[in-house]
Design a protein around this motif. Sequence first.
Motif, short mmCIF file in Angstrom:
data_model
loop_
_atom_site.label_atom_id
_atom_site.label_comp_id
_atom_site.label_asym_id
_atom_site.label_seq_id
_atom_site.Cartn_x
_atom_site.Cartn_y
_atom_site.Cartn_z
N LEU A 277 -31.61 20.36 16.95
CA LEU A 277 -32.60 19.55 17.66
C LEU A 277 -33.45 18.74 16.67
N ARG A 278 -33.88 17.58 17.10
CA ARG A 278 -34.83 16.77 16.32
C ARG A 278 -36.22 17.32 16.64
N THR A 279 -36.90 17.84 15.64
CA THR A 279 -38.14 18.57 15.85
C THR A 279 -39.37 17.84 15.33
N GLY A 280 -40.49 18.15 15.96
CA GLY A 280 -41.80 17.74 15.47
C GLY A 280 -42.63 19.00 15.33
N LEU A 281 -43.43 19.07 14.28
CA LEU A 281 -44.29 20.22 14.04
C LEU A 281 -45.71 19.73 13.79
N PHE A 282 -46.66 20.23 14.58
CA PHE A 282 -48.07 19.89 14.40
C PHE A 282 -48.82 21.15 14.01
N THR A 283 -49.43 21.14 12.84
CA THR A 283 -50.22 22.27 12.37
C THR A 283 -51.56 21.79 11.84
N SER A 284 -52.49 22.71 11.69
CA SER A 284 -53.75 22.39 11.06
C SER A 284 -54.31 23.68 10.46
N PRO A 285 -55.10 23.54 9.44
CA PRO A 285 -55.47 22.30 8.77
C PRO A 285 -54.41 21.89 7.75
N HIS A 286 -54.59 20.73 7.16
CA HIS A 286 -53.72 20.35 6.04
C HIS A 286 -54.39 20.83 4.75
N LEU A 287 -53.58 21.01 3.72
CA LEU A 287 -54.12 21.48 2.45
C LEU A 287 -54.43 20.34 1.49
N ILE A 288 -53.52 19.37 1.40
CA ILE A 288 -53.68 18.28 0.43
C ILE A 288 -53.62 16.92 1.10
N ASP A 289 -52.66 16.73 1.97
CA ASP A 289 -52.35 15.42 2.54
C ASP A 289 -52.34 15.53 4.07
N ILE A 290 -53.03 14.65 4.76
CA ILE A 290 -53.09 14.71 6.22
C ILE A 290 -51.70 14.68 6.85
N ARG A 291 -50.73 14.08 6.17
CA ARG A 291 -49.37 14.01 6.72
C ARG A 291 -48.75 15.40 6.87
N GLU A 292 -49.31 16.41 6.22
CA GLU A 292 -48.82 17.79 6.37
C GLU A 292 -48.96 18.27 7.82
N ARG A 293 -49.89 17.71 8.55
CA ARG A 293 -50.15 18.16 9.93
C ARG A 293 -49.05 17.78 10.90
N VAL A 294 -48.35 16.69 10.63
CA VAL A 294 -47.33 16.18 11.55
C VAL A 294 -46.04 16.00 10.77
N ARG A 295 -45.06 16.85 11.04
CA ARG A 295 -43.78 16.77 10.34
C ARG A 295 -42.68 16.46 11.35
N ILE A 296 -41.71 15.70 10.90
CA ILE A 296 -40.54 15.38 11.70
C ILE A 296 -39.33 15.96 10.99
N ASN A 297 -38.61 16.83 11.69
CA ASN A 297 -37.46 17.51 11.10
C ASN A 297 -37.80 18.17 9.76
N GLY A 298 -38.98 18.77 9.70
CA GLY A 298 -39.39 19.51 8.52
C GLY A 298 -39.89 18.66 7.37
N LYS A 299 -39.99 17.35 7.56
CA LYS A 299 -40.39 16.46 6.47
C LYS A 299 -41.65 15.68 6.82
N LEU A 300 -42.40 15.35 5.77
CA LEU A 300 -43.55 14.46 5.94
C LEU A 300 -43.05 13.06 6.23
N LEU A 301 -43.80 12.33 7.02
CA LEU A 301 -43.49 10.91 7.22
C LEU A 301 -43.82 10.15 5.95
N PRO A 302 -43.10 9.07 5.66
CA PRO A 302 -43.50 8.21 4.55
C PRO A 302 -44.93 7.70 4.78
N LYS A 303 -45.67 7.48 3.71
CA LYS A 303 -47.07 7.03 3.83
C LYS A 303 -47.19 5.76 4.67
N GLU A 304 -46.27 4.83 4.47
CA GLU A 304 -46.33 3.55 5.20
C GLU A 304 -46.15 3.77 6.70
#
Length: 107
Positions: A34-61
Motif C-alpha cells: 500500500l502507498r502509505t502516509g504517516l502523521f506523527t508529532s512532535p518532530h525532532l529536527i525537521d517539520i517534514r518528519e511529521r508527514v511521511r509518504i511511504n516511509g520517506k520525508l517529502l523533498p523540501k521543495e
Amino acid sequence: GVDLGALNAIHIAGTKGKGSTSAFTERVLRQAGLRTGLFTSPHLIDIRERVRINGKLLPKETFAKYFWEVHDTVLSDPATEIHYFHFVTILGFYIFSRENVQVAIVE
C-alpha cells in the motif's frame, strides 16, 4: 479541498506507545504494497518528519509548495486564527490527499 471521507485512515490514540505502534502499522501496510502516509508529532529536527509518504520525508521543495497552498487557503481571511498543531494537521491531511496515499496512519 480535502475529502476526508475518501481518506482511509487509522488513528492511533492513547497515552503510551503511539509512535511505535504508528511506525509499525505503517511499515506493515507499506510492506503489503500500500502507498502509505504517516502523521506523527512532535518532530525532532525537521517539520517534514511529521508527514511521511511511504516511509520517506517529502523533498523540501514539495513540502514548501504544499505548505503555502494550505497557508494561502486557510489564512486567506486575515481574521482567521489557527493554532500551530491544527495547521500542521490540516497540512498533513492535505499532503496525504495530494500524494494519493491509500492509507494514512495518524498518531
